[in-house]
Structure formats: C-alpha cells, structure tokens
Motif scaffolding. Sequence first.
Motif, PDB file in Angstrom:
ATOM      1  N   HIS A 134     -56.992   4.465 -28.251  1.00 49.00           N
ATOM      2  CA  HIS A 134     -56.433   4.825 -29.541  1.00 49.00           C
ATOM      3  C   HIS A 134     -56.685   3.754 -30.588  1.00 49.00           C
ATOM      4  CE1 HIS A 134     -53.359   2.290 -27.714  1.00 49.00           C
ATOM      5  NE2 HIS A 134     -52.942   2.043 -28.951  1.00 49.00           N
ATOM      6  N   GLY A 135     -56.344   4.059 -31.835  1.00 47.75           N
ATOM      7  CA  GLY A 135     -56.492   3.110 -32.928  1.00 47.75           C
ATOM      8  C   GLY A 135     -55.311   3.168 -33.875  1.00 47.75           C
ATOM      9  N   GLU A 136     -55.096   2.038 -34.563  1.00 47.71           N
ATOM     10  CA  GLU A 136     -54.022   1.909 -35.545  1.00 47.71           C
ATOM     11  C   GLU A 136     -54.645   1.374 -36.837  1.00 47.71           C
ATOM     12  OE1 GLU A 136     -51.782  -0.916 -33.350  1.00 47.71           O
ATOM     13  OE2 GLU A 136     -51.102   0.559 -31.900  1.00 47.71           O
ATOM     14  N   PRO A 137     -54.467   2.062 -37.969  1.00 47.18           N
ATOM     15  CA  PRO A 137     -55.089   1.628 -39.224  1.00 47.18           C
ATOM     16  C   PRO A 137     -54.560   0.285 -39.715  1.00 47.18           C
ATOM     17  CG  PRO A 137     -54.203   3.869 -39.421  1.00 47.18           C
ATOM     18  CD  PRO A 137     -53.717   3.303 -38.123  1.00 47.18           C
ATOM     19  N   ASP A 138     -55.453  -0.504 -40.330  1.00 49.54           N
ATOM     20  CA  ASP A 138     -55.041  -1.754 -40.978  1.00 49.54           C
ATOM     21  C   ASP A 138     -53.969  -1.471 -42.016  1.00 49.54           C
ATOM     22  OD1 ASP A 138     -56.596  -3.624 -39.666  1.00 49.54           O
ATOM     23  OD2 ASP A 138     -58.222  -3.566 -41.134  1.00 49.54           O
ATOM     24  N   THR A 176     -47.612   0.491 -41.757  1.00 44.55           N
ATOM     25  CA  THR A 176     -46.307  -0.007 -41.313  1.00 44.55           C
ATOM     26  C   THR A 176     -45.437   1.110 -40.749  1.00 44.55           C
ATOM     27  OG1 THR A 176     -45.409   0.268 -43.537  1.00 44.55           O
ATOM     28  CG2 THR A 176     -46.311  -1.905 -42.991  1.00 44.55           C
ATOM     29  N   THR A 177     -45.991   2.322 -40.634  1.00 45.22           N
ATOM     30  CA  THR A 177     -45.194   3.460 -40.176  1.00 45.22           C
ATOM     31  C   THR A 177     -45.220   3.627 -38.664  1.00 45.22           C
ATOM     32  OG1 THR A 177     -47.024   5.051 -40.307  1.00 45.22           O
ATOM     33  CG2 THR A 177     -45.720   4.701 -42.317  1.00 45.22           C
ATOM     34  N   GLY A 178     -46.109   2.896 -37.968  1.00 47.48           N
ATOM     35  CA  GLY A 178     -46.247   3.067 -36.529  1.00 47.48           C
ATOM     36  C   GLY A 178     -47.263   4.129 -36.161  1.00 47.48           C
ATOM     37  N   TYR A 179     -47.995   4.637 -37.145  1.00 44.13           N
ATOM     38  CA  TYR A 179     -48.998   5.676 -36.894  1.00 44.13           C
ATOM     39  C   TYR A 179     -50.120   5.144 -36.011  1.00 44.13           C
ATOM     40  CZ  TYR A 179     -53.000   8.718 -37.625  1.00 44.13           C
ATOM     41  OH  TYR A 179     -54.086   9.530 -37.415  1.00 44.13           O
ATOM     42  N   PHE A 180     -50.572   5.957 -35.083  1.00 49.06           N
ATOM     43  CA  PHE A 180     -51.779   5.668 -34.318  1.00 49.06           C
ATOM     44  C   PHE A 180     -52.466   6.983 -33.997  1.00 49.06           C
ATOM     45  CE2 PHE A 180     -48.541   6.297 -31.143  1.00 49.06           C
ATOM     46  CZ  PHE A 180     -49.172   7.002 -30.134  1.00 49.06           C
ATOM     47  N   GLU A 181     -53.772   6.900 -33.766  1.00 46.22           N
ATOM     48  CA  GLU A 181     -54.554   8.087 -33.435  1.00 46.22           C
ATOM     49  C   GLU A 181     -55.143   7.909 -32.047  1.00 46.22           C
ATOM     50  OE1 GLU A 181     -58.505  10.413 -35.038  1.00 46.22           O
ATOM     51  OE2 GLU A 181     -57.223   9.406 -36.494  1.00 46.22           O
ATOM     52  N   SER A 182     -54.838   8.838 -31.145  1.00 47.04           N
ATOM     53  CA  SER A 182     -55.379   8.794 -29.788  1.00 47.04           C
ATOM     54  C   SER A 182     -56.732   9.490 -29.761  1.00 47.04           C
ATOM     55  CB  SER A 182     -54.428   9.477 -28.803  1.00 47.04           C
ATOM     56  OG  SER A 182     -53.242   8.733 -28.684  1.00 47.04           O
ATOM     57  N   TYR A 183     -57.698   8.877 -29.075  1.00 47.63           N
ATOM     58  CA  TYR A 183     -59.032   9.452 -28.940  1.00 47.63           C
ATOM     59  C   TYR A 183     -59.225  10.053 -27.546  1.00 47.63           C
ATOM     60  CZ  TYR A 183     -59.302   6.055 -32.724  1.00 47.63           C
ATOM     61  OH  TYR A 183     -59.025   5.308 -33.844  1.00 47.63           O
ATOM     62  N   THR A 184     -58.666   9.407 -26.544  1.00 41.24           N
ATOM     63  CA  THR A 184     -58.737   9.908 -25.173  1.00 41.24           C
ATOM     64  C   THR A 184     -57.449   9.528 -24.450  1.00 41.24           C
ATOM     65  OG1 THR A 184     -61.128   9.531 -25.114  1.00 41.24           O
ATOM     66  CG2 THR A 184     -60.045   9.883 -23.009  1.00 41.24           C
ATOM     67  N   ILE A 185     -56.836  10.504 -23.770  1.00 39.99           N
ATOM     68  CA  ILE A 185     -55.666  10.245 -22.933  1.00 39.99           C
ATOM     69  C   ILE A 185     -55.961  10.895 -21.588  1.00 39.99           C
ATOM     70  CG2 ILE A 185     -53.207  10.635 -22.590  1.00 39.99           C
ATOM     71  CD1 ILE A 185     -52.917  10.865 -25.632  1.00 39.99           C
ATOM     72  N   ALA A 186     -55.898  10.107 -20.516  1.00 36.22           N
ATOM     73  CA  ALA A 186     -56.202  10.638 -19.187  1.00 36.22           C
ATOM     74  C   ALA A 186     -55.684   9.671 -18.131  1.00 36.22           C
ATOM     75  CB  ALA A 186     -57.707  10.850 -19.024  1.00 36.22           C
ATOM     76  N   THR A 187     -55.935  10.002 -16.883  1.00 35.83           N
ATOM     77  CA  THR A 187     -55.689   9.106 -15.757  1.00 35.83           C
ATOM     78  C   THR A 187     -56.998   8.999 -14.991  1.00 35.83           C
ATOM     79  OG1 THR A 187     -53.364   9.753 -15.617  1.00 35.83           O
ATOM     80  CG2 THR A 187     -54.331   8.733 -13.655  1.00 35.83           C
ATOM     81  N   PRO A 193     -63.091   5.406 -36.676  1.00 35.44           N
ATOM     82  CA  PRO A 193     -62.972   6.300 -37.831  1.00 35.44           C
ATOM     83  C   PRO A 193     -62.308   5.636 -39.041  1.00 35.44           C
ATOM     84  CG  PRO A 193     -61.327   6.854 -36.196  1.00 35.44           C
ATOM     85  CD  PRO A 193     -62.180   5.773 -35.596  1.00 35.44           C
ATOM     86  N   PHE A 194     -61.644   4.504 -38.805  1.00 38.26           N
ATOM     87  CA  PHE A 194     -60.990   3.761 -39.879  1.00 38.26           C
ATOM     88  C   PHE A 194     -60.912   2.295 -39.467  1.00 38.26           C
ATOM     89  CE2 PHE A 194     -57.812   5.922 -37.231  1.00 38.26           C
ATOM     90  CZ  PHE A 194     -57.170   4.837 -36.658  1.00 38.26           C
ATOM     91  N   ALA A 195     -60.762   1.411 -40.463  1.00 39.14           N
ATOM     92  CA  ALA A 195     -60.596  -0.016 -40.176  1.00 39.14           C
ATOM     93  C   ALA A 195     -59.233  -0.232 -39.541  1.00 39.14           C
ATOM     94  CB  ALA A 195     -60.722  -0.830 -41.458  1.00 39.14           C
ATOM     95  N   GLY A 196     -59.194  -1.054 -38.502  1.00 39.88           N
ATOM     96  CA  GLY A 196     -57.921  -1.340 -37.851  1.00 39.88           C
ATOM     97  C   GLY A 196     -58.118  -1.860 -36.450  1.00 39.88           C
ATOM     98  N   SER A 197     -57.057  -1.784 -35.652  1.00 38.62           N
ATOM     99  CA  SER A 197     -57.130  -2.219 -34.255  1.00 38.62           C
ATOM    100  C   SER A 197     -57.349  -0.990 -33.378  1.00 38.62           C
ATOM    101  CB  SER A 197     -55.870  -2.975 -33.847  1.00 38.62           C
ATOM    102  OG  SER A 197     -54.740  -2.132 -33.894  1.00 38.62           O
ATOM    103  N   HIS A 198     -58.287  -1.115 -32.447  1.00 32.16           N
ATOM    104  CA  HIS A 198     -58.659  -0.013 -31.565  1.00 32.16           C
ATOM    105  C   HIS A 198     -58.736  -0.570 -30.150  1.00 32.16           C
ATOM    106  CE1 HIS A 198     -59.845   2.414 -35.076  1.00 32.16           C
ATOM    107  NE2 HIS A 198     -60.240   1.253 -35.565  1.00 32.16           N
TER     108      HIS A 198
END
Length: 174
Positions: A111-115, A118-129, A140-145
């Motif tokens: 997942h990634g979190e935009p630079d 402050t809302t806690g928003y994050f975007e998941s790209y893959t969720i699995a086991t 897709p955006f500047a931030g931590s991934h």
Amino acid sequence: MQHTVSTKTLIKASLSATVVAALTLVTLILPAEYNIDPTGIGQSLGLTSIAQAAEAEASPIVNVEGSDEFQTIEITVPAGRGVEYKFAMHQFAKMTYEWLTDGEPLYFDLHGEPDGDTTGYFESYTIATSSEMKGSFTAPFAGSHGWYWKNKSDKPVAVQLMVKGQYDVIGLKQ
C-alpha cells in the motif's frame, strides 16, 4: 428484585473506566508498542525492550537509496505481530521487487500513503496471504509505499526483500 443504577453511579463508573484506560495506555501500551514511556514505568517493567526489539528487527544490508542493482533487506516479523517496511517514492517512480519468507506464509498489504496527508488515508494495491511475491510497481502519487506483513504463527518469520528502482528507504515504520 430489580436494581436500578443512578446517574451519579454511571458517571463515576465511566470516569473510573476512562482513568484506567488512560493509565493503561500511558504506562503499558505506549512503552510496549511504540517505545514511548513518559512515566518511566514501561522501562522499569521491561516493556520498552519489546518495542526496541521490534525496531531492531529490520536491518538494511546495503545502501538506502534506490539503484539499478537489486538491494537485499532482511526483515523479521515477530510471532503474532505485524511490521511495516516503507519506501519514499515520487509520483510515477518505479520499483521492481521480490520478497520471500523462510517458508511460513504471511498476510500482507502492499500500500501507499500520500505525502502530507494527515487523515490516515492509504491506498492498498495488493492484499493477500503468501510466502512470496514478485513484481513491479509505479507509485500513483508521491509518498511512502511498501508492505505491511502480519505473522499469524507462533514463531518469527524471516522475510528477504529484494528491491531496485527509484526510491529512498524509510525502513521499518513504527
């Protein structure tokens, strides 16, 4: 026989519960989970060593900046716990990656979190086991991934993460 509880008793019980919760947070949870110990009680009880051990679990083996050569990062996910390993990336920066465990599958969320968010928003790209994953990624955006790995087993799981591309290592995120 029916008992009724007065408003005064309910307020006292609610305030007592709030005080106990706040004390538990400050004296036990913050020291053990985040190595934040404002009272010193966590240090006395040995709780800060739990958070310090989790912080020390991830250790980059090579440089911390992206490159055209694969970098290998060794991460240990403690039993029954989760860890997050992140990279700072500009918008449209690319990363090629592969990770594998020492055998045990882990729940994960890439997942990634935009630079500046402050809302806690994050975007998941893959969720699995899985016990491994290989691919490439364009931010897709500047931030931590990066990845959140959750170990549901009763023993630590080693993860070997190999990455190359355009990024700066943030590392283990607390």
